[in-house]
Design an enzyme around this catalytic site. Sequence first.
Site, mmCIF file in Angstrom:
data_model
loop_
_atom_site.group_PDB
_atom_site.id
_atom_site.type_symbol
_atom_site.label_atom_id
_atom_site.label_comp_id
_atom_site.label_asym_id
_atom_site.label_seq_id
_atom_site.Cartn_x
_atom_site.Cartn_y
_atom_site.Cartn_z
ATOM 1 N N ASN A 184 0.860 -1.175 0.000
ATOM 2 C CA ASN A 184 0.000 0.000 0.000
ATOM 3 C C ASN A 184 0.902 1.234 0.000
ATOM 4 O O ASN A 184 1.564 1.512 0.995
ATOM 5 C CB ASN A 184 -0.895 -0.013 1.240
ATOM 6 C CG ASN A 184 -1.845 1.168 1.290
ATOM 7 O OD1 ASN A 184 -1.701 2.131 0.545
ATOM 8 N ND2 ASN A 184 -2.818 1.106 2.188
ATOM 9 N N THR B 231 0.379 4.285 0.349
ATOM 10 C CA THR B 231 0.021 5.364 1.264
ATOM 11 C C THR B 231 0.136 4.959 2.724
ATOM 12 O O THR B 231 -0.040 5.795 3.613
ATOM 13 C CB THR B 231 -1.411 5.857 0.996
ATOM 14 O OG1 THR B 231 -2.339 4.785 1.267
ATOM 15 C CG2 THR B 231 -1.577 6.286 -0.456
ATOM 16 N N GLY C 249 1.562 3.965 6.418
ATOM 17 C CA GLY C 249 2.706 4.385 7.215
ATOM 18 C C GLY C 249 3.316 5.683 6.748
ATOM 19 O O GLY C 249 4.540 5.838 6.752
ATOM 20 N N THR D 145 -0.803 -1.098 -4.614
ATOM 21 C CA THR D 145 -2.263 -1.140 -4.636
ATOM 22 C C THR D 145 -2.820 0.215 -5.063
ATOM 23 O O THR D 145 -2.166 1.249 -4.935
ATOM 24 C CB THR D 145 -2.838 -1.516 -3.262
ATOM 25 O OG1 THR D 145 -2.448 -0.542 -2.286
ATOM 26 C CG2 THR D 145 -2.335 -2.886 -2.835
ATOM 27 N N ASN E 260 -5.683 -8.316 5.200
ATOM 28 C CA ASN E 260 -6.962 -9.015 5.075
ATOM 29 C C ASN E 260 -7.307 -9.266 3.607
ATOM 30 O O ASN E 260 -7.793 -10.340 3.244
ATOM 31 C CB ASN E 260 -8.069 -8.218 5.756
ATOM 32 C CG ASN E 260 -9.435 -8.858 5.594
ATOM 33 O OD1 ASN E 260 -10.149 -8.579 4.630
ATOM 34 N ND2 ASN E 260 -9.796 -9.724 6.510
ATOM 35 N N GLU E 261 -7.047 -8.287 2.753
ATOM 36 C CA GLU E 261 -7.326 -8.471 1.321
ATOM 37 C C GLU E 261 -6.462 -9.576 0.725
ATOM 38 O O GLU E 261 -6.941 -10.389 -0.081
ATOM 39 C CB GLU E 261 -7.105 -7.157 0.561
ATOM 40 C CG GLU E 261 -8.258 -6.189 0.655
ATOM 41 C CD GLU E 261 -8.245 -5.191 -0.493
ATOM 42 O OE1 GLU E 261 -7.929 -5.593 -1.630
ATOM 43 O OE2 GLU E 261 -8.547 -4.023 -0.249
ATOM 44 N N GLU F 188 -13.261 -4.339 9.473
ATOM 45 C CA GLU F 188 -14.086 -3.836 8.381
ATOM 46 C C GLU F 188 -15.442 -4.529 8.383
ATOM 47 O O GLU F 188 -15.579 -5.659 8.858
ATOM 48 C CB GLU F 188 -13.393 -4.063 7.024
ATOM 49 C CG GLU F 188 -12.008 -3.431 6.902
ATOM 50 C CD GLU F 188 -12.030 -1.920 6.943
ATOM 51 O OE1 GLU F 188 -13.090 -1.339 6.595
ATOM 52 O OE2 GLU F 188 -11.012 -1.321 7.323
#
Length: 335
Positions: free
Chosen positions: A10, A12, A14, A41, A73-74, A279
């Site tokens: 990811n 974005t 941290g 991502t 999780n994804e 989520e």
Amino acid sequence: MRKRARIIYNPTAGREALRKDLVDILDIYEKAGYETSAFATTPAPNSAKNEATRAAKEGFDLIVAAGGDGTLNEVINGIAGLEHRPTMAIIPAGTTNDYARALRIPRDDPIAAAKLILNKNKKFKIDIGKAGDNYFMNIAAGGTLTELTYDVPSSMKSLFGYAAYLAKGAELLPQIKPVDVSIKYDDQEYRGTASMILLALTNSVGGFEQIVPDASLDDGKFTMIIVKKSSLANMLALMAKALQGKHLDDPRIIYAKATDVDVTPLSKEDRLMINLDGEYGGDAPMKFHDLKQHIEVVANLDEIPDDAITDSADFQRVEKDFVEGVGKINQADQQ
């Protein structure tokens, strides 16, 4: 044939710290014997999940989930339903990083987290949970208290961490609406009113390690907590006890182990939303199953102890202040 690794990160997470470390992280996995590539991502739905599925079907040997618990999780959901499930590594870069905490993966140093792949004693198979058609690796929960995860803004999580959850939890307590439910777990059933239902796969719930202190990572069973109907004062007292690990024998809860759990509201008018790893995961009725030792992960096996790890000074201060505050509320309630 050389092994292949795919880093799903990811960009974005941290505060974009992963970007600056990405070249060094790639080099670490190359030194471990993997031909390594990376995928950033996007905001598109299921971006990490779809890439994890693609990489697994392409025959990659290792998938590295780099980001927060949402990214992890994804990735889990992208590979859990497949026949070929690559080994998974984790580079945490989120707010609580519950699963990395449970696996004793460094949470503030992406380079150190990546270097775990170089250890000899590094892999083992962990349980994951299935809820309907979805998978989760840490917790499934239902009830008003669990809704605080949806309501805490990301900015508050980043700035205030655990304190943000406690503040929102205190705000939601007066709004608790217990639900009449049937909860079948293995060969038993609870039929009554519940304020909260929690199924845990690790001992780290929102950063707190005493709520389910005896949770196992690979025994094929959830650790289940059912919080019965309670008054506001009782709920505050129970939360304080849970933070200290003194709630296991409390008559206001049911604490049990189970492989299969079936949660059904007894009234069609009652909505019971299910939280999967922080989520929204759909509404009950819902069936849950613990998939024993379903995915192989890279972990810090040499440092996974039976007892909880030492928390940060900031977290200890927040926890201490909360427990003391609850004590004052209870004293006032008894006067």
